[in-house]
Motif scaffolding. Structure first.
Motif, PDB file in Angstrom:
ATOM      1  N   THR A   1       6.958 -10.021 -14.077  1.00 25.91           N
ATOM      2  CA  THR A   1       7.780  -8.941 -13.514  1.00 25.91           C
ATOM      3  C   THR A   1       9.208  -9.350 -13.197  1.00 25.91           C
ATOM      4  O   THR A   1      10.127  -8.548 -13.343  1.00 25.91           O
TER       5      THR A   1
ATOM      6  N   ARG B   1      12.032  -0.336  -2.170  1.00 26.64           N
ATOM      7  CA  ARG B   1      11.338  -0.739  -0.942  1.00 26.64           C
ATOM      8  C   ARG B   1      12.250  -0.603   0.269  1.00 26.64           C
ATOM      9  O   ARG B   1      11.797  -0.216   1.359  1.00 26.64           O
TER      10      ARG B   1
ATOM     11  N   GLU C   1       4.920  -1.200  -3.977  1.00 27.11           N
ATOM     12  CA  GLU C   1       4.542  -2.340  -4.808  1.00 27.11           C
ATOM     13  C   GLU C   1       5.159  -3.625  -4.257  1.00 27.11           C
ATOM     14  O   GLU C   1       6.271  -3.632  -3.746  1.00 27.11           O
ATOM     15  N   THR C   2       4.453  -4.744  -4.385  1.00 28.30           N
ATOM     16  CA  THR C   2       4.922  -6.011  -3.830  1.00 28.30           C
ATOM     17  C   THR C   2       6.067  -6.585  -4.660  1.00 28.30           C
ATOM     18  O   THR C   2       6.300  -6.182  -5.795  1.00 28.30           O
TER      19      THR C   2
ATOM     20  N   ALA D   1       8.172   2.347  -8.125  1.00 26.90           N
ATOM     21  CA  ALA D   1       7.176   1.377  -7.668  1.00 26.90           C
ATOM     22  C   ALA D   1       7.517   0.893  -6.266  1.00 26.90           C
ATOM     23  O   ALA D   1       6.628   0.696  -5.426  1.00 26.90           O
TER      24      ALA D   1
ATOM     25  N   LEU E   1      13.173  -2.204  -7.769  1.00 27.10           N
ATOM     26  CA  LEU E   1      12.012  -2.271  -6.882  1.00 27.10           C
ATOM     27  C   LEU E   1      12.444  -2.723  -5.479  1.00 27.10           C
ATOM     28  O   LEU E   1      11.991  -2.187  -4.462  1.00 27.10           O
TER      29      LEU E   1
END
Length: 402
Positions: A143, A341, A135-136, A130, A337
């Motif tokens: 989450t 990123r 994805e933020t 993700a 995540l």
């Protein structure tokens, strides 16, 4: 009460070595955090089981304690990688494995069953993919684990007095000497004052949004800082600096100065990185953790490379130690995540697509994660738990260790 005897500079090395060894006896998770070199010894002996991902800057020591809220120069706060001592241009799979080992060890320390560890690995991969997809990082209740939401909330409300009470106990502009802060030699004090006189440090301090860019700075106090675990034994100093504000008053700033040493993490073949270790750390930080990287400076202290950064009240680490099943799964997804990123911002679309395709290969029918990742984490848990027990036998059972 007897007055605490503070160590002289030539007495530090033995005390720091003993402190590091004892910190690593606290739990298997603490041992994992402090044994980066052992992780890479296993990796070297793994015989090429790990796929070679794209060559990007990696954290190199991607355990859960090295992630947390950090502030940007403009005052924004986000969860990013917060310790880049081991950063190199290398294989992103190494960060994924090390984060998985850290979380799996925390899960075992929380008495969670093995099936939870298997589910964590699935959520780890899901979160990482993700992150690669962009994805933020919104820390909502669906989450983010409670610890992330709690630390972020705390971070956003902190001020200088909170940082001072946590780091130096007293919010007045002096550093109280004691268990964590030790006296400087005259040579060290002179070297630190020389470092503070450099224009680069002044620009670093005045770079935060609310400070005048042309403001002068002045050294208020300094001390040797007994801080960290795996970094114990390196040069480490705390410097209090005063900077003139818009209203004519003086703002107190806490500067962390840490020696940069060669990374244990292997770099990718042909990777072009700064030869100077401090410049390497800053370059990696700016690629992986922009909020933090833009607040860091590479310098020299008595010809030794050091990384200099201002500590802000918002900079906090996550303490992922005792987890419920649901929090363990959320932590695995969310922290992966963050790492995804950090890696993704260095890749073009084709590179990201190829890396995601590699991650999708070799998945077992009963585990939605690459088999190489699962087997690596299992092997590492076994080797680290055995090494942890042996470490405790050697150091925690010494006379006077308790």
């Amino acid at each position: 009460m007897a007055k605490l005897r503070l160590p002289a500079p030539d007495e530090r090395a033995a005390l720091l070595r003993d402190a590091q060894r004892m910190k690593m006896t606290r739990s298997a998770h603490a041992y994992v955090r402090g044994s980066t070199a052992k992780f890479y010894e296993w990796l070297q002996a793994s015989g090429g089981k790990i796929p070679q991902g794209p060559s990007v800057w990696i954290c190199g020591d991607c355990h859960s304690g090295n992630l947390g809220p950090v502030a940007s120069a403009g005052g924004e706060v986000a969860v990013q990688i917060r310790d880049l001592d081991q950063t190199v241009i290398g294989n992103p799979a190494h960060d994924l494995i090390r984060l998985g080992l850290s979380l799996a060890t925390a899960a075992r320390g929380s008495n969670l069953p093995g099936v939870t560890t298997a589910l964590m690995v699935e959520r780890l991969v899901e979160g990482y993919e993700a992150g690669l997809a962009g994805e933020t990082l919104a820390p909502d209740e669906d989450t983010a684990p409670k610890e992330v939401r709690r630390v972020l909330k705390r971070s956003l409300h902190r001020r200088w007095k909170d940082l001072a009470r946590e780091r130096i106990i007293d919010p007045r502009p002096t550093i109280p000497l004691g268990k964590r802060f030790w006296p400087l030699s005259e040579a060290e004090r002179a070297a630190l004052e020389g470092l503070a006189a450099d224009e680069g440090l002044r620009k670093l301090v005045t770079g935060l949004r609310h400070r005048p860019g042309d403001a002068p700075i002045a050294v208020l106090d300094g001390a040797y800082w007994m801080k960290g675990c795996s970094s114990l034994g390196r040069l480490r100093y705390a410097l209090l600096v005063g900077v003139a504000g818009d209203g004519g008053g003086t703002e107190t700033v806490l500067i962390d100065i840490k020696e940069a040493t060669p990374a244990a993490a292997p770099s990718a073949p042909g990777a072009k990185m700064p030869a100077d270790n401090a410049r390497r750390v800053v370059a990696g930080a700016r690629a992986l953790s922009p909020f933090l990287g833009r607040r860091m400076l590479a310098g020299k202290l008595n010809r030794r490379p050091v990384v200099i950064r201002e500590l802000t009240p918002q900079d906090l680490k996550l303490d992922i130690e005792h987890l419920s099943r649901e929090e363990a799964l959320r932590a695995a997804h969310y922290l992966a995540l963050v790492v995804g990123r950090a890696h993704a911002r260095q890749m073009d679309p084709d590179t990201k697509a190829a890396w995601r395709a590699e991650l999708a290969r070799n998945r077992a029918t009963k585990l939605d994660a690459p088999f190489w990742l699962w087997s690596a984490i299992v092997e590492l848990i076994q080797s680290h738990e055995a090494a942890y027990l042996d470490h405790c036998r050697r150091y925690a059972l010494q006379p006077g260790a308790a």
